[in-house]
Design a protein around this motif. Structure first.
Motif, PDB file in Angstrom:
ATOM      1  N   UNK A  56       0.839  -1.185   0.000  1.00 60.54           N
ATOM      2  CA  UNK A  56       0.000   0.000   0.000  1.00 60.54           C
ATOM      3  C   UNK A  56       0.878   1.239   0.000  1.00 60.54           C
ATOM      4  N   UNK A  57       0.472   2.253   0.725  1.00 66.26           N
ATOM      5  CA  UNK A  57       1.246   3.490   0.817  1.00 66.26           C
ATOM      6  C   UNK A  57       2.325   3.361   1.889  1.00 66.26           C
ATOM      7  N   UNK A  58       3.185   4.370   1.933  1.00 69.41           N
ATOM      8  CA  UNK A  58       4.200   4.425   2.990  1.00 69.41           C
ATOM      9  C   UNK A  58       3.532   4.426   4.361  1.00 69.41           C
ATOM     10  N   UNK A  59       2.462   5.218   4.510  1.00 66.02           N
ATOM     11  CA  UNK A  59       1.776   5.302   5.792  1.00 66.02           C
ATOM     12  C   UNK A  59       1.074   3.988   6.138  1.00 66.02           C
ATOM     13  N   UNK A  60       0.471   3.328   5.156  1.00 67.86           N
ATOM     14  CA  UNK A  60      -0.173   2.031   5.409  1.00 67.86           C
ATOM     15  C   UNK A  60       0.872   1.017   5.880  1.00 67.86           C
ATOM     16  N   UNK A  61       2.023   1.045   5.236  1.00 69.29           N
ATOM     17  CA  UNK A  61       3.102   0.131   5.624  1.00 69.29           C
ATOM     18  C   UNK A  61       3.577   0.425   7.044  1.00 69.29           C
ATOM     19  N   UNK A  62       3.659   1.706   7.401  1.00 67.64           N
ATOM     20  CA  UNK A  62       3.991   2.067   8.782  1.00 67.64           C
ATOM     21  C   UNK A  62       3.019   1.405   9.759  1.00 67.64           C
ATOM     22  N   UNK A  63       1.722   1.493   9.464  1.00 69.01           N
ATOM     23  CA  UNK A  63       0.722   0.918  10.358  1.00 69.01           C
ATOM     24  C   UNK A  63       0.893  -0.593  10.491  1.00 69.01           C
ATOM     25  N   UNK A  64       1.238  -1.246   9.408  1.00 66.99           N
ATOM     26  CA  UNK A  64       1.511  -2.681   9.475  1.00 66.99           C
ATOM     27  C   UNK A  64       2.631  -2.971  10.467  1.00 66.99           C
ATOM     28  N   UNK A  65       3.677  -2.152  10.428  1.00 67.88           N
ATOM     29  CA  UNK A  65       4.843  -2.361  11.297  1.00 67.88           C
ATOM     30  C   UNK A  65       4.620  -1.876  12.730  1.00 67.88           C
ATOM     31  N   UNK A  66       3.569  -1.137  12.971  1.00 67.79           N
ATOM     32  CA  UNK A  66       3.255  -0.739  14.349  1.00 67.79           C
ATOM     33  C   UNK A  66       2.818  -1.931  15.198  1.00 67.79           C
ATOM     34  N   UNK A  67       2.276  -2.983  14.558  1.00 63.39           N
ATOM     35  CA  UNK A  67       1.662  -4.100  15.295  1.00 63.39           C
ATOM     36  C   UNK A  67       0.627  -3.565  16.301  1.00 63.39           C
TER      37      UNK A  67
ATOM     38  N   UNK B 131      12.602 -12.309  12.569  1.00 64.92           N
ATOM     39  CA  UNK B 131      13.501 -13.083  11.719  1.00 64.92           C
ATOM     40  C   UNK B 131      13.817 -12.379  10.409  1.00 64.92           C
ATOM     41  N   UNK B 132      12.842 -11.681   9.843  1.00 65.95           N
ATOM     42  CA  UNK B 132      12.971 -11.252   8.449  1.00 65.95           C
ATOM     43  C   UNK B 132      13.021  -9.750   8.194  1.00 65.95           C
ATOM     44  N   UNK B 133      12.523  -8.905   9.108  1.00 68.34           N
ATOM     45  CA  UNK B 133      12.562  -7.457   8.860  1.00 68.34           C
ATOM     46  C   UNK B 133      13.994  -6.954   8.980  1.00 68.34           C
ATOM     47  N   UNK B 134      14.485  -6.294   7.963  1.00 65.76           N
ATOM     48  CA  UNK B 134      15.896  -5.927   7.891  1.00 65.76           C
ATOM     49  C   UNK B 134      16.099  -4.417   8.045  1.00 65.76           C
ATOM     50  N   UNK B 135      16.954  -4.003   8.977  1.00 61.73           N
ATOM     51  CA  UNK B 135      17.292  -2.572   9.075  1.00 61.73           C
ATOM     52  C   UNK B 135      17.837  -2.063   7.743  1.00 61.73           C
ATOM     53  N   UNK B 136      17.399  -0.880   7.356  1.00 62.24           N
ATOM     54  CA  UNK B 136      17.848  -0.308   6.090  1.00 62.24           C
ATOM     55  C   UNK B 136      17.008  -0.725   4.907  1.00 62.24           C
ATOM     56  N   UNK B 137      16.211  -1.782   5.054  1.00 64.08           N
ATOM     57  CA  UNK B 137      15.326  -2.237   3.985  1.00 64.08           C
ATOM     58  C   UNK B 137      13.858  -2.097   4.363  1.00 64.08           C
ATOM     59  N   UNK B 138      13.545  -2.401   5.599  1.00 60.95           N
ATOM     60  CA  UNK B 138      12.162  -2.434   6.055  1.00 60.95           C
ATOM     61  C   UNK B 138      11.706  -1.071   6.569  1.00 60.95           C
ATOM     62  N   UNK B 139      10.492  -0.665   6.163  1.00 68.20           N
ATOM     63  CA  UNK B 139       9.903   0.555   6.720  1.00 68.20           C
ATOM     64  C   UNK B 139       9.807   0.469   8.235  1.00 68.20           C
ATOM     65  N   UNK B 140       9.721  -0.739   8.761  1.00 66.26           N
ATOM     66  CA  UNK B 140       9.562  -0.923  10.199  1.00 66.26           C
ATOM     67  C   UNK B 140      10.760  -0.540  11.023  1.00 66.26           C
ATOM     68  N   UNK B 141      11.902  -0.309  10.390  1.00 67.35           N
ATOM     69  CA  UNK B 141      13.100   0.096  11.135  1.00 67.35           C
ATOM     70  C   UNK B 141      13.315   1.604  11.116  1.00 67.35           C
TER      71      UNK B 141
END
Length: 303
Positions: free
Chosen positions: A72-83, A117-127
């Protein structure tokens, strides 16, 4: 290094705060059941948009979506990573019998483990610092509610270790270039994480910024300086959480904190309609975490 276990008495203080002071964080059980049903099928709903990520798996054998891809959007992806569903799921599961806890929490556990296991710093919006700040607090609250009786100790240990790692990262990546509500979310995470792990450095850094930013961001009329009803409600919620937990653990607070919280609650009431919705101007939306009624009630209870 192995992350030390959290002493039972510290977990109890967090559970007591969530039960007695931070009532605005408690979800409706019907909403949580729907979220758990949705998560079990790989669907996620944020910003009024539902995306099916059941076939968007990441690493081979992964249990969740591709955490390093933007959905989705950058903001939608942020919400996914908020858990954001973790505290509610933990509340719901904590009320079940011990034998049922892992079964009910399993869809959330799989997502947490897959992210670790899989979210990578520098690649994932979640970092990015902002989603780290939101996620670690959601995970801390969920952990505090579940860890005492959760049957899968290996998961609990892995979860705790990841939370500490993320807070270490955040302490070196504060959003001092953005300030405002972004920095306040960083501050909240540092304070709550510092109290959770008994890390004096995080507490000292967080409380120093807390004192500075409430003077900077909260105006004499009780309004937040961004003049957005949504960010006003969010920041008041952050201040309530930090104040309640710092007070429980015996840390000093600014002498004016109760006055500021009370004025902010009055200001939020003036920004709200009688049906519980926020007035919408200056980058605002009605979101589950910024419902004015529960936040105002929590503020009154605390002061």
């Amino acid at each position: 290094a192995v992350t030390p276990a959290i002493p039972p008495e510290r977990l109890e203080q967090f559970r007591a705060a969530l039960t007695n002071e931070l009532l605005h964080l408690q979800p409706e059980s019907g909403v949580v059941r729907r979220q758990l049903e949705e998560l079990a099928t790989g669907r996620f709903t944020f910003l009024n948009q539902t995306i099916d990520l059941s076939r968007a798996g990441g690493a081979a054998g992964g249990e969740g979506p591709d955490w390093n891809q933007r959905h989705g959007s950058h903001l939608w992806s942020f919400h996914l990573h908020y858990f954001p569903f973790v505290p509610g799921a933990a509340w719901y599961v904590a009320r079940q019998g011990r034998e049922d806890r892992a079964e009910h929490f399993r869809p959330v556990q799989r997502l947490i483990e897959d992210w670790i296991l899989n979210a990578r710093p520098g690649q994932s919006d979640g970092w990015e610092a902002y989603p780290v700040s939101v996620r670690v607090v959601n995970w801390i609250y969920g952990y505090a509610l579940l860890a005492r009786d959760y049957p899968d100790q290996r998961f609990i240990d892995r979860w705790r270790g990841s939370i500490e790692q993320q807070l270490d990262f955040l302490a070196g990546h504060l959003e001092l270039h953005l300030l405002g509500n972004h920095l306040f979310r960083n501050i909240r995470a540092l304070i709550i994480g510092g109290l959770f792990f008994d890390r004096y450095g995080w507490i000292e850094l967080g409380t120093g910024l807390f004192r500075r930013e409430i003077d900077e961001q909260i105006l004499p009329d009780g309004g937040h300086f961004e003049r957005s009803p949504m960010y006003h409600a969010q920041t008041l919620g952050d201040i309530i959480e930090c104040t309640a937990l710092l007070r429980r653990f015996g840390h000093p607070l600014p002498a004016t904190i109760d006055e500021k919280i009370s004025k902010m609650a009055d200001f939020l009431a003036a920004l709200s309609y009688s049906d519980g919705r926020l007035a919408l101007f200056n980058d605002s939306a009605n979101t589950p975490e910024t419902r004015p009624g529960p936040i105002i009630a929590a503020a009154r209870r605390l002061t």
